[in-house]
Design a protein around this motif. Structure first.
Motif, PDB file in Angstrom:
ATOM      1  N   LEU A  49     -10.761  -0.155   1.152  1.00 40.23           N
ATOM      2  CA  LEU A  49     -11.793  -0.829   1.937  1.00 40.23           C
ATOM      3  C   LEU A  49     -12.341  -2.077   1.257  1.00 40.23           C
ATOM      4  CD1 LEU A  49     -13.777   2.202   3.428  1.00 40.23           C
ATOM      5  CD2 LEU A  49     -12.060   0.759   4.532  1.00 40.23           C
ATOM      6  N   TRP A  50     -11.991  -2.299  -0.002  1.00 39.48           N
ATOM      7  CA  TRP A  50     -12.359  -3.563  -0.643  1.00 39.48           C
ATOM      8  C   TRP A  50     -11.636  -4.732   0.008  1.00 39.48           C
ATOM      9  CZ3 TRP A  50     -11.648  -1.868  -6.479  1.00 39.48           C
ATOM     10  CH2 TRP A  50     -12.659  -0.962  -6.818  1.00 39.48           C
ATOM     11  N   VAL A  51     -10.450  -4.483   0.572  1.00 34.61           N
ATOM     12  CA  VAL A  51      -9.640  -5.569   1.129  1.00 34.61           C
ATOM     13  C   VAL A  51      -9.343  -5.393   2.620  1.00 34.61           C
ATOM     14  CG1 VAL A  51      -8.531  -6.064  -1.074  1.00 34.61           C
ATOM     15  CG2 VAL A  51      -7.496  -4.383   0.455  1.00 34.61           C
ATOM     16  N   MET A  52      -9.791  -4.301   3.218  1.00 34.49           N
ATOM     17  CA  MET A  52      -9.424  -4.014   4.607  1.00 34.49           C
ATOM     18  C   MET A  52     -10.582  -3.313   5.310  1.00 34.49           C
ATOM     19  SD  MET A  52      -6.122  -1.781   5.893  1.00 34.49           S
ATOM     20  CE  MET A  52      -4.989  -2.791   4.928  1.00 34.49           C
ATOM     21  N   GLU A 111     -12.424  -0.780   7.934  1.00 36.06           N
ATOM     22  CA  GLU A 111     -12.069   0.588   8.334  1.00 36.06           C
ATOM     23  C   GLU A 111     -11.281   0.619   9.641  1.00 36.06           C
ATOM     24  OE1 GLU A 111     -15.533   3.549   7.449  1.00 36.06           O
ATOM     25  OE2 GLU A 111     -16.336   1.532   7.633  1.00 36.06           O
ATOM     26  N   GLN A 112     -11.658  -0.248  10.571  1.00 37.07           N
ATOM     27  CA  GLN A 112     -10.965  -0.288  11.858  1.00 37.07           C
ATOM     28  C   GLN A 112      -9.498  -0.668  11.676  1.00 37.07           C
ATOM     29  OE1 GLN A 112     -13.167  -2.403  14.867  1.00 37.07           O
ATOM     30  NE2 GLN A 112     -11.324  -2.905  16.035  1.00 37.07           N
ATOM     31  N   VAL A 113      -9.233  -1.653  10.828  1.00 36.13           N
ATOM     32  CA  VAL A 113      -7.860  -2.070  10.552  1.00 36.13           C
ATOM     33  C   VAL A 113      -7.120  -0.978   9.785  1.00 36.13           C
ATOM     34  CG1 VAL A 113      -6.418  -3.775   9.375  1.00 36.13           C
ATOM     35  CG2 VAL A 113      -8.493  -4.508  10.567  1.00 36.13           C
ATOM     36  N   LEU A 114      -7.799  -0.342   8.840  1.00 35.43           N
ATOM     37  CA  LEU A 114      -7.171   0.739   8.075  1.00 35.43           C
ATOM     38  C   LEU A 114      -6.722   1.868   9.000  1.00 35.43           C
ATOM     39  CD1 LEU A 114      -6.401   2.281   5.513  1.00 35.43           C
ATOM     40  CD2 LEU A 114      -8.794   3.004   5.315  1.00 35.43           C
ATOM     41  N   ALA A 115      -7.554   2.220   9.970  1.00 38.61           N
ATOM     42  CA  ALA A 115      -7.193   3.287  10.906  1.00 38.61           C
ATOM     43  C   ALA A 115      -5.911   2.938  11.665  1.00 38.61           C
ATOM     44  CB  ALA A 115      -8.344   3.540  11.879  1.00 38.61           C
ATOM     45  N   ILE A 116      -5.803   1.691  12.114  1.00 39.40           N
ATOM     46  CA  ILE A 116      -4.635   1.277  12.894  1.00 39.40           C
ATOM     47  C   ILE A 116      -3.386   1.201  12.010  1.00 39.40           C
ATOM     48  CG2 ILE A 116      -3.647  -0.628  14.207  1.00 39.40           C
ATOM     49  CD1 ILE A 116      -6.532  -1.212  15.196  1.00 39.40           C
ATOM     50  N   VAL A 117      -3.518   0.632  10.814  1.00 37.10           N
ATOM     51  CA  VAL A 117      -2.375   0.568   9.890  1.00 37.10           C
ATOM     52  C   VAL A 117      -1.897   1.974   9.537  1.00 37.10           C
ATOM     53  CG1 VAL A 117      -1.666  -0.083   7.553  1.00 37.10           C
ATOM     54  CG2 VAL A 117      -2.965  -1.693   8.953  1.00 37.10           C
ATOM     55  N   SER A 118      -2.828   2.893   9.358  1.00 31.39           N
ATOM     56  CA  SER A 118      -2.467   4.276   9.043  1.00 31.39           C
ATOM     57  C   SER A 118      -1.681   4.920  10.176  1.00 31.39           C
ATOM     58  CB  SER A 118      -3.732   5.089   8.742  1.00 31.39           C
ATOM     59  OG  SER A 118      -4.414   4.585   7.616  1.00 31.39           O
ATOM     60  N   LEU A 119      -2.048   4.595  11.414  1.00 31.10           N
ATOM     61  CA  LEU A 119      -1.290   5.108  12.561  1.00 31.10           C
ATOM     62  C   LEU A 119       0.136   4.562  12.570  1.00 31.10           C
ATOM     63  CD1 LEU A 119      -3.908   4.926  15.472  1.00 31.10           C
ATOM     64  CD2 LEU A 119      -2.962   6.987  14.418  1.00 31.10           C
ATOM     65  N   ILE A 120       0.297   3.305  12.171  1.00 35.51           N
ATOM     66  CA  ILE A 120       1.636   2.711  12.103  1.00 35.51           C
ATOM     67  C   ILE A 120       2.489   3.429  11.055  1.00 35.51           C
ATOM     68  CG2 ILE A 120       2.889   0.622  11.445  1.00 35.51           C
ATOM     69  CD1 ILE A 120       0.580  -0.984  12.736  1.00 35.51           C
ATOM     70  N   VAL A 121       1.899   3.727   9.905  1.00 40.08           N
ATOM     71  CA  VAL A 121       2.609   4.464   8.855  1.00 40.08           C
ATOM     72  C   VAL A 121       2.999   5.853   9.352  1.00 40.08           C
ATOM     73  CG1 VAL A 121       2.391   5.488   6.548  1.00 40.08           C
ATOM     74  CG2 VAL A 121       1.516   3.179   6.982  1.00 40.08           C
ATOM     75  N   LEU A 122       2.071   6.531  10.004  1.00 34.78           N
ATOM     76  CA  LEU A 122       2.339   7.866  10.543  1.00 34.78           C
ATOM     77  C   LEU A 122       3.471   7.827  11.561  1.00 34.78           C
ATOM     78  CD1 LEU A 122       1.666  10.862  11.110  1.00 34.78           C
ATOM     79  CD2 LEU A 122      -0.117  10.063  12.684  1.00 34.78           C
ATOM     80  N   GLY A 123       3.412   6.890  12.504  1.00 38.55           N
ATOM     81  CA  GLY A 123       4.443   6.810  13.533  1.00 38.55           C
ATOM     82  C   GLY A 123       5.819   6.520  12.963  1.00 38.55           C
ATOM     83  N   GLY A 124       5.903   5.619  11.979  1.00 41.84           N
ATOM     84  CA  GLY A 124       7.193   5.303  11.365  1.00 41.84           C
ATOM     85  C   GLY A 124       7.812   6.491  10.668  1.00 41.84           C
ATOM     86  N   TYR A 177      -5.342   9.066   5.790  1.00 42.80           N
ATOM     87  CA  TYR A 177      -6.129   7.848   5.690  1.00 42.80           C
ATOM     88  C   TYR A 177      -6.686   7.463   7.061  1.00 42.80           C
ATOM     89  CZ  TYR A 177      -5.468   6.813   0.752  1.00 42.80           C
ATOM     90  OH  TYR A 177      -5.543   6.847  -0.622  1.00 42.80           O
ATOM     91  N   TYR A 178      -5.923   7.731   8.126  1.00 44.81           N
ATOM     92  CA  TYR A 178      -6.456   7.516   9.469  1.00 44.81           C
ATOM     93  C   TYR A 178      -7.656   8.427   9.720  1.00 44.81           C
ATOM     94  CZ  TYR A 178      -7.201   8.357  14.374  1.00 44.81           C
ATOM     95  OH  TYR A 178      -7.817   8.547  15.579  1.00 44.81           O
ATOM     96  N   GLU A 179      -7.518   9.711   9.430  1.00 42.34           N
ATOM     97  CA  GLU A 179      -8.592  10.658   9.693  1.00 42.34           C
ATOM     98  C   GLU A 179      -9.854  10.310   8.909  1.00 42.34           C
ATOM     99  OE1 GLU A 179      -9.172  13.378  11.628  1.00 42.34           O
ATOM    100  OE2 GLU A 179      -7.388  12.823  12.756  1.00 42.34           O
ATOM    101  N   THR A 180      -9.680   9.858   7.664  1.00 41.76           N
ATOM    102  CA  THR A 180     -10.834   9.470   6.865  1.00 41.76           C
ATOM    103  C   THR A 180     -11.556   8.290   7.493  1.00 41.76           C
ATOM    104  OG1 THR A 180      -9.695  10.196   4.851  1.00 41.76           O
ATOM    105  CG2 THR A 180     -11.596   8.752   4.569  1.00 41.76           C
ATOM    106  N   ALA A 181     -10.797   7.253   7.884  1.00 47.26           N
ATOM    107  CA  ALA A 181     -11.400   6.076   8.511  1.00 47.26           C
ATOM    108  C   ALA A 181     -12.015   6.431   9.864  1.00 47.26           C
ATOM    109  CB  ALA A 181     -10.353   4.981   8.680  1.00 47.26           C
ATOM    110  N   LYS A 182     -11.306   7.248  10.646  1.00 40.48           N
ATOM    111  CA  LYS A 182     -11.801   7.592  11.976  1.00 40.48           C
ATOM    112  C   LYS A 182     -13.103   8.383  11.908  1.00 40.48           C
ATOM    113  CE  LYS A 182     -11.073  11.161  14.185  1.00 40.48           C
ATOM    114  NZ  LYS A 182     -10.715  12.378  14.949  1.00 40.48           N
ATOM    115  N   GLN A 183     -13.188   9.335  10.973  1.00 35.68           N
ATOM    116  CA  GLN A 183     -14.412  10.124  10.854  1.00 35.68           C
ATOM    117  C   GLN A 183     -15.593   9.230  10.503  1.00 35.68           C
ATOM    118  OE1 GLN A 183     -14.351  14.048   8.969  1.00 35.68           O
ATOM    119  NE2 GLN A 183     -16.016  13.365   7.640  1.00 35.68           N
ATOM    120  N   SER A 184     -15.367   8.267   9.618  1.00 36.30           N
ATOM    121  CA  SER A 184     -16.423   7.329   9.269  1.00 36.30           C
ATOM    122  C   SER A 184     -16.832   6.491  10.479  1.00 36.30           C
ATOM    123  CB  SER A 184     -15.948   6.413   8.130  1.00 36.30           C
ATOM    124  OG  SER A 184     -16.884   5.391   7.884  1.00 36.30           O
TER     125      SER A 184
END
Length: 410
Positions: free
Chosen positions: A76-79, A81-94, A121-128
């Motif tokens: 989260l220093w560089v990204m 939370e909203q972007v992290l959630a979406i990037v995490s979904l991309i990693v999961l789907g791949g 990482y998606y679940e962590t960002a989403k819960q927040s």
């Protein structure tokens, strides 16, 4: 694109508001996870020759990213939370898309680890984001609706898998590929279709570990340990003991998520009406009885109908865990939510990393003892839940603290 506060989003069309984004991400995450989970037990049994110990090790590796969810704070220093959630979904789907390409113990460990990294990482960002974006007075009900929407994603995945496997004769590779690619497409849509949102409080970007949150941490630890036993061994029991095939496991999950779609909003309203303490107490009493009954299947030879019914009931009681989220929302400093979500996820996964592998060996000797351990953990959770005050808030986090008008950080 300009960042919008939650108050400013009222001018947006409903489909572009924060709740709509949470709903769409919840839907697609559950679609991906359900695809992976519905096929997993049969895939590892048929293609990789797994036994109870192997599945235990696989699930332990799956939980390692959850144990290191505290690393989200650094990300989260560089990204955002909203972007992290979406990037995490991309990693999961791949990772889900290519799962069937690696039908070996080592290959499955790698794809499972990568998909789990995206999932946790998606679940962590989403819960927040949920606790920042949803109003306290409506949060339980809205979380109940998100549970129902996630169940709809799972329902779509399970229903499609059952149809494609039994009627169309599709194989593991086709099903994993379609589920993973759909996740990728929808995640990319989420990135481009929604503006950045921000909550009312600027989040801390360092680790937050407060003494006054001790009860929340303890409940998270017990929830992770107890829940992992169910996730790993209850479904595996249906395959190993009762010989369920892919379409039969999927049909069970289908019933499960239809029930969650119906009862998710009801459970959210129940938490709102009876409070977090009573809701969690009901959940844990129910889980003690359910896990004890699972053990009875092995001790007394109870049949397949009871086993399937217990599986559905467990998920219904799990819906009441909404109360754990809203309990923390009420007691937390608003700026603590993002780092605390990461810390809580790590605490939640301490037992989840260790228990599946250890209990996998116990499973080879006595499956009933595995479920007895889960029943005991549910009982300890009940004792902890009774320490929640009837009206929790900052300064009045447990029954051992006196109500205070302002927050005192420790």
């Amino acid at each position: 694109m300009k960042s919008l506060s939650i108050a400013e989003t009222i001018s947006l069309p409903r489909w572009r508001r924060p709740f709509a984004l949470l709903a769409l991400m919840t839907f697609v995450m559950q679609l991906a996870y359900a695809t992976w989970m519905a096929l997993l037990n049969n895939f590892v049994h048929d293609r990789a020759g797994f036994d109870g110990s192997d599945i235990g090790w696989l699930q332990s590796i799956r939980e390692v990213p959850g144990f290191f969810a505290v690393g989200v704070i650094v990300v989260l220093w560089v990204m955002r939370e909203q972007v992290l959630a979406i990037v995490s979904l991309i990693v999961l789907g791949g990772a889900v898309a290519v799962t069937a390409w690696f039908p070996t113990f080592g290959g499955l460990l790698i794809t499972t680890f990568i998909s789990s990294l995206g999932f946790h990482y998606y679940e962590t960002a989403k819960q927040s984001l949920e606790l920042q974006w949803l109003p306290k007075d409506r949060a339980p009900v809205m979380l109940g609706w998100l549970l129902a929407i996630g169940s709809a994603g799972s329902l779509l995945a399970y229903g499609s898998i059952m149809l494609a496997w039994k009627v169309l004769g599709w194989d593991y590779n086709a099903l994993y590929m379609i589920g993973g690619c759909l996740t990728l497409i929808i995640a990319v849509f989420c990135y481009f279709a929604y503006p950045p949102f921000h909550g009312p409080a600027v989040q801390h970007r360092h680790m937050v570990l407060r003494k006054r949150y001790w009860l929340y941490y303890a409940l998270q630890f017990m929830a992770g340990a107890r829940r992992q036993i169910f996730l790993v061994f209850a479904a595996f029991m249906m395959v190993e003991r009762f010989g369920f095939e892919v379409h039969e496991v999927t049909a069970l999950f289908l019933v499960n998520y239809i029930a969650n779609m119906i009862f998710g909003p009801i459970m959210g309203n129940l938490v709102l009406k009876i409070g977090e303490r009573n809701a969690l107490a009901v959940e844990y009493v129910g889980l003690v009885l359910i896990f004890a009954a699972y053990g009875g299947i092995y001790i007394f030879g109870w049949g397949i109908f009871l086993a399937a019914s217990l599986y559905v009931l467990d998920h219904l009681f799990f819906a009441l865990s909404i109360g754990l989220k809203t309990y923390f929302q009420k007691i937390a400093d608003p700026a603590d939510i993002a780092p605390s979500a990461a810390v809580a996820f790590t605490i939640n996964h301490i037992g989840a990393v260790v228990l599946p592998a250890l209990l996998g060996y116990l499973w080879l000797v006595s499956p009933a003892s595995v479920f007895a351990a889960a029943a005991f953990m549910a009982f300890l959770s009940l004792v902890l839940a009774l320490c929640i005050p009837r009206n929790p808030r900052e300064g009045h986090e447990t029954i051992f603290t006196r109500a205070a008008p302002q927050h005192h950080a420790v």
